[in-house]
Design an enzyme around this catalytic site. Structure first.
Site, PDB file in Angstrom:
ATOM      1  N   LEU A  69       0.765  -1.270   0.009  1.00 18.15           N
ATOM      2  CA  LEU A  69       0.028   0.077   0.044  1.00 18.15           C
ATOM      3  C   LEU A  69       0.916   1.084   0.214  1.00 18.15           C
ATOM      4  O   LEU A  69       0.726   2.142  -0.761  1.00 18.15           O
ATOM      5  CB  LEU A  69      -0.809   0.095   1.264  1.00 18.15           C
ATOM      6  N   GLU A  90       1.655  -0.067   9.947  1.00 19.21           N
ATOM      7  CA  GLU A  90       0.091  -0.409   9.910  1.00 19.21           C
ATOM      8  C   GLU A  90      -0.717   0.795  10.392  1.00 19.21           C
ATOM      9  O   GLU A  90      -1.641   0.455  11.225  1.00 19.21           O
ATOM     10  CB  GLU A  90      -0.367  -1.811  10.409  1.00 19.21           C
TER      11      GLU A  90
HETATM   12  N1  CAA Z   1     -13.359  -0.077   6.790  1.00 24.51           N
HETATM   13  C1  CAA Z   1     -14.331   0.246   5.588  1.00 24.51           C
HETATM   14  N2  CAA Z   1     -14.051   1.289   4.748  1.00 24.51           N
HETATM   15  C2  CAA Z   1     -13.443   2.444   5.458  1.00 24.51           C
HETATM   16  C3  CAA Z   1     -12.386   2.261   6.682  1.00 24.51           C
HETATM   17  C4  CAA Z   1     -12.692   0.858   7.341  1.00 24.51           C
HETATM   18  N3  CAA Z   1     -12.025   0.771   8.321  1.00 24.51           N
HETATM   19  N4  CAA Z   1     -11.734   3.376   6.964  1.00 24.51           N
HETATM   20  C5  CAA Z   1     -12.317   4.244   6.035  1.00 24.51           C
HETATM   21  N5  CAA Z   1     -13.038   3.518   5.141  1.00 24.51           N
HETATM   22  C6  CAA Z   1     -13.518   3.957   3.903  1.00 24.51           C
HETATM   23  C7  CAA Z   1     -14.693   5.216   4.208  1.00 24.51           C
HETATM   24  O1  CAA Z   1     -15.774   4.921   4.611  1.00 24.51           O
HETATM   25  C8  CAA Z   1     -14.499   6.044   3.070  1.00 24.51           C
HETATM   26  O2  CAA Z   1     -15.345   5.572   2.385  1.00 24.51           O
HETATM   27  P1  CAA Z   1     -16.874   6.378   1.444  1.00 24.51           P
HETATM   28  O3  CAA Z   1     -16.430   7.429   1.095  1.00 24.51           O
HETATM   29  O4  CAA Z   1     -17.342   5.259   0.468  1.00 24.51           O
HETATM   30  O5  CAA Z   1     -17.698   6.512   2.874  1.00 24.51           O
HETATM   31  C9  CAA Z   1     -13.216   5.856   2.438  1.00 24.51           C
HETATM   32  O6  CAA Z   1     -12.799   4.716   3.081  1.00 24.51           O
HETATM   33  C10 CAA Z   1     -12.293   7.061   2.755  1.00 24.51           C
HETATM   34  O7  CAA Z   1     -12.320   7.143   4.029  1.00 24.51           O
HETATM   35  P2  CAA Z   1     -11.882   8.469   4.683  1.00 24.51           P
HETATM   36  O8  CAA Z   1     -12.479   9.657   4.160  1.00 24.51           O
HETATM   37  O9  CAA Z   1     -11.858   8.299   6.109  1.00 24.51           O
HETATM   38  O10 CAA Z   1     -10.063   8.571   4.305  1.00 24.51           O
HETATM   39  P3  CAA Z   1      -9.059   9.406   4.728  1.00 24.51           P
HETATM   40  O11 CAA Z   1      -8.377   9.930   3.471  1.00 24.51           O
HETATM   41  O12 CAA Z   1      -9.663  10.533   5.628  1.00 24.51           O
HETATM   42  O13 CAA Z   1      -8.024   8.478   5.424  1.00 24.51           O
HETATM   43  C11 CAA Z   1      -7.243   7.011   6.976  1.00 24.51           C
HETATM   44  C12 CAA Z   1      -8.559   7.629   6.452  1.00 24.51           C
HETATM   45  C13 CAA Z   1      -7.766   6.259   8.438  1.00 24.51           C
HETATM   46  C14 CAA Z   1      -6.302   7.971   7.762  1.00 24.51           C
HETATM   47  C15 CAA Z   1      -6.460   6.053   6.205  1.00 24.51           C
HETATM   48  O14 CAA Z   1      -5.965   6.783   5.026  1.00 24.51           O
HETATM   49  C16 CAA Z   1      -5.482   5.067   6.811  1.00 24.51           C
HETATM   50  O15 CAA Z   1      -5.868   4.243   7.467  1.00 24.51           O
HETATM   51  N6  CAA Z   1      -4.176   5.455   6.533  1.00 24.51           N
HETATM   52  C17 CAA Z   1      -3.118   4.762   7.195  1.00 24.51           C
HETATM   53  C18 CAA Z   1      -2.628   3.594   6.154  1.00 24.51           C
HETATM   54  C19 CAA Z   1      -1.967   2.544   6.711  1.00 24.51           C
HETATM   55  O16 CAA Z   1      -2.209   2.068   7.733  1.00 24.51           O
HETATM   56  N7  CAA Z   1      -0.657   2.672   6.172  1.00 24.51           N
HETATM   57  C20 CAA Z   1       0.112   1.251   6.604  1.00 24.51           C
HETATM   58  C21 CAA Z   1       0.639   0.706   5.434  1.00 24.51           C
HETATM   59  S1  CAA Z   1       0.614  -1.071   5.577  1.00 24.51           S
HETATM   60  C22 CAA Z   1       2.000  -1.613   6.528  1.00 24.51           C
HETATM   61  O17 CAA Z   1       2.461  -0.742   7.158  1.00 24.51           O
HETATM   62  C23 CAA Z   1       2.222  -3.058   6.550  1.00 24.51           C
HETATM   63  C24 CAA Z   1       3.398  -3.544   6.947  1.00 24.51           C
HETATM   64  O18 CAA Z   1       4.356  -3.413   6.330  1.00 24.51           O
HETATM   65  C25 CAA Z   1       3.527  -4.110   8.444  1.00 24.51           C
END
Ligand code: CAA
Length: 380
Positions: free
Chosen positions: A125, A363
């Site tokens: 991602l 994450e």
């Molecule tokens: N379940 C389902 N849908 C979800 C959701 C969830 N938990 N969270 C958000 N959504 C949906 C929302 O409902 C929205 O959809 P609709 O427009 O259809 O209603 C859409 O996603 C966008 O949501 P937001 O407007 O809330 O989005 P945002 O841009 O404000 O961001 C955020 C939300 C929570 C900050 C998100 O971007 C996020 O989680 N960011 C962090 C990403 C992350 O964890 N990165 C780590 C990479 S993976 C990794 O680290 C693996 C590794 O190597 C160990």
């Protein structure tokens, strides 16, 4: 309210504890020093069912619940957080995502191998400009009819070179913003896919973290997970469960450091008595034990929520936020209790302190968890 673990949970916990002590502890310092992937150990973890813990046995998994997974993650992480991040990504981000949202063909082709550790998976991602801001994907998956043409770069990918299967999140239709994003299954030998050099990391040094490059990679349409445009929701739902795994990892790092500090404090003498008999040390141990217990309750509650099919976005984010802070605080105190010995490798706590930091970053950083938590409590 019953806080007792079931017989099955206790058995899994013991099995993970034994595996960590017998198979992971020997060589853990050397692997950290040399940034060496625990190849043999991960193979054995696959054979023992630790890599597909929540996967249905019909796809080769162990068919266990999230509580069992969290307990095993804690035990493995007490000893080797590099092995546990491989376990966490494979279980939570790859196997769970495929089992829940993949097609039957995808499950037969990939999940059966991923659940048994015959293949390792990666979840892609993060990008140079899209770590926390996950909607701003610049990797593109252009719809070419029967396939997608994948172009772009991913960063900080766990299992970057050891994986055989990669779930890649990419933008298909920029006008649709997050609703134009897809999740595609990419195989390592697809032409146009290349792996950048291994990152030199502060902690979890036994795990392999790489950038990935896609240059006109043709990914067949049947490798898309879910409907067109489902990729962002897929990523969010998968990460919500992944946070329970990383919270368990943080808990394990904290409890591993605490157990070492407790033991050391009963052996080491200063000013005529064991250092545990000095209030300065005893109070530190009291704080550590209390914080770890609170973190454990949050972790197991979020795992239980998931098993009960309740919403776990909030409890998972709280568990990760708190457990990762406890991991950081506890490991720093464990080094302090060990004094000069804490600063050298053979006592393990300096490694646990370095490993703890990543649990506040990957994450979703602690700040991202606070976004998830505050949005949830403010919209209730
Ligand atoms: N379940 C389902 N849908 C979800 C959701 C969830 N938990 N969270 C958000 N959504 C949906 C929302 O409902 C929205 O959809 P609709 O427009 O259809 O209603 C859409 O996603 C966008 O949501 P937001 O407007 O809330 O989005 P945002 O841009 O404000 O961001 C955020 C939300 C929570 C900050 C998100 O971007 C996020 O989680 N960011 C962090 C990403 C992350 O964890 N990165 C780590 C990479 S993976 C990794 O680290 C693996 C590794 O190597 C160990």
């Amino acid at each position: 309210m019953d806080f007792n673990l079931t017989e099955e949970h206790l058995m899994i916990q013991q099995a993970a504890r034994d595996f960590a002590q017998n198979e992971l502890l020997p060589g853990v310092i050397e692997r950290d020093e040399k940034q060496q992937f625990p190849t043999e150990q991960i193979k054995k973890m696959g054979e023992l069912g630790f890599l597909g813990m929540m996967v249905d046995p019909k796809y080769g998994g162990s068919g266990l619940d999230t509580v069992a997974y969290a307990l095993a993650m804690e035990e493995i992480s007490k000893v080797d957080a590099s092995a546990s991040v491989v376990m966490s990504v494979n279980n939570s981000l790859v196997c769970w995502g495929l089992q829940t949202f993949g097609s039957e063909e995808q499950k037969q082709k990939y999940l059966t191998k991923l659940a048994t550790g015959k293949m390792i998976g990666a979840f892609c991602l993060s990008e140079p400009e899209a770590g926390s801001d996950a909607t701003s994907q610049s990797t593109t998956a252009k719809d070419m009819g029967d396939h997608y043409l994948l172009n772009g770069t991913k960063n900080w990918i766990t299992n970057g070179s050891t994986a055989s299967v990669y779930i890649v999140i990419a933008q298909t239709d920029i006008d649709k913003k997050h609703k134009g994003i897809n999740a595609l299954i990419l195989e390592k030998d697809m032409p146009g896919f290349s792996i950048g050099p291994k990152e030199q990391k502060l902690g979890i040094r036994g795990s392999d973290t790489h950038s990935l490059m896609f240059n006109d990679v043709k990914v067949p349409k049947e490798n898309r997970i879910g409907e067109d445009g489902f990729g962002f929701t897929f990523a969010m739902k998968t990460l919500a469960g992944g946070r329970i795994g990383i919270a368990s990892q943080a808990l394990g790092i904290a409890s591993g450091a605490y157990e070492l500090a407790l033991k050391y404090s009963k052996e080491r003498k200063a000013f005529g008595k064991e250092i545990s008999q000095h209030q300065a040390i005893a109070f530190k141990l009291a704080d550590m034990a209390t914080q770890i217990e609170a973190a454990r309750h949050l972790v197991l509650k979020s795992a239980w929520d998931k098993d009960q099919h309740k919403n776990y976005d909030l409890s998972g984010a709280m568990a990760k936020l708190y457990a990762s802070q406890v991991a950081m605080d506890t490991t720093i105190e464990a080094v302090q209790i060990h004094g000069g010995n804490g600063y050298v490798k053979e006592y393990h706590v300096e490694r646990l302190m370095r490993d703890a930091k990543i649990t506040q970053i990957y994450e979703g950083t602690s700040e991202i968890q606070k976004i998830v938590i505050s949005r949830s409590i403010l919209t209730k």
